[in-house]
Design an enzyme around this catalytic site. Structure first.
Site, short mmCIF file in Angstrom:
data_model
loop_
_atom_site.label_atom_id
_atom_site.label_comp_id
_atom_site.label_asym_id
_atom_site.label_seq_id
_atom_site.Cartn_x
_atom_site.Cartn_y
_atom_site.Cartn_z
N ASN A 28 0.74 -0.99 0.18
CA ASN A 28 0.09 0.20 -0.26
C ASN A 28 1.11 1.58 0.40
O ASN A 28 2.22 1.41 0.12
CB ASN A 28 -0.89 -0.25 1.34
N HIS B 230 1.02 5.14 1.48
CA HIS B 230 -0.15 6.97 2.12
C HIS B 230 0.30 7.44 2.67
O HIS B 230 1.59 7.06 2.10
CB HIS B 230 -0.34 5.67 3.39
C1 GRF Z 1 -2.53 8.65 -2.71
O1 GRF Z 1 -1.84 9.98 -2.14
C2 GRF Z 1 -2.67 7.82 -2.01
O2 GRF Z 1 -1.31 7.36 -1.05
C3 GRF Z 1 -4.18 7.97 -0.87
O3 GRF Z 1 -4.70 8.56 -2.44
C4 GRF Z 1 -3.99 8.75 -3.42
C5 GRF Z 1 -4.45 8.41 -4.60
O4 GRF Z 1 -4.21 9.14 -5.45
N1 GRF Z 1 -4.54 6.95 -0.42
P1 GRF Z 1 -4.33 8.82 -6.96
O5 GRF Z 1 -6.24 7.32 -6.89
O6 GRF Z 1 -3.28 7.39 -6.99
O7 GRF Z 1 -4.50 9.62 -7.55
#
Ligand code: GRF
Length: 202
Positions: A109, A111
């Site tokens: 994942n 984050h």
């Molecule tokens: C990313 O920053 C991820 O870490 C967070 O939401 C964002 C998703 O961005 N959970 P994307 O959908 O990949 O543009």
């Protein structure tokens, strides 16, 4: 290596992986995305997958009588593509026991905060509200907690006085996309071991 990527939103992390693999080639990069899954319809992340000609699937919590049945269905849908590695790139649901039983140890994942600080669904907002002077992003293996699994890599991002949540998140995502591409490629090419809280990439 076969990757299944899970998304819930704009999918720019997915797009970064797609672009890198297209630019370097599957052999060189060490992995190919074989399918993209989501927890909701009509998101840009799915459109990006369709534009790339990839199979997609959607598992909506509300389509199942219980959370456990959703979790099992998601695990089935992912397993159908026989992934070596599953990547949550902005996937906003917490998976359960069944999913982790099948993909724990090969489920990564990303984050948008420096874990263990600011876990959960609002890591960027929480860091800003707290007054953190630096924040960043973390790529980690998913365990049975929320954003608590072994950390693989982190990137630091300065917080600016004029930042609001979206400006800061955009700047974090610039670092995050590069970090995710680099980490996924290394995991796929070199193989890795998880020793307690340590991740050793060969
Ligand atoms: C990313 O920053 C991820 O870490 C967070 O939401 C964002 C998703 O961005 N959970 P994307 O959908 O990949 O543009």
């Amino acid at each position: 290596r076969r990757l299944v990527v899970l998304v819930s939103g704009s999918g720019t992390n997915l797009q970064a992986l797609l672009d890198e693999i297209a630019a370097t080639g599957t052999e060189e990069y060490g992995a190919e995305i074989v399918a993209v899954g989501a927890d909701r319809e009509g998101i840009e992340g799915l459109a990006r997958a369709e534009r790339a000609g990839l199979p997609t699937f959607v598992c909506r919590v509300r389509d199942y009588p219980t959370r456990e049945e959703w979790d099992a269905a998601l695990a089935e849908a992912v397993a159908a593509h026989e992934p070596d590695l599953v990547v949550s790139a902005g996937f906003m649901k917490i998976v359960g026991k069944e999913f982790l039983a099948r993909f724990g140890g090969r489920f990564v994942n990303t984050h948008p905060a420096l874990l263990p600080s600011f876990p959960g669904a609002h890591g960027v907002r929480d860091a800003l509200a707290y007054g953190a002077r630096v924040t960043g992003c973390t790529v980690h293996f998913v365990d049975d907690g929320v954003d608590t699994g072994p950390i693989i890599a982190q990137g630091v991002v300065e917080v600016r006085d004029e930042d609001d949540e979206s400006a800061l998140h955009e700047r974090i995502k610039e670092v995050e996309r590069r970090l995710l591409v680099e980490v996924v490629g290394r995991l796929a090419r070199n193989g890795y071991r998880i020793e307690g809280r340590k991740v050793v990439i060969q």
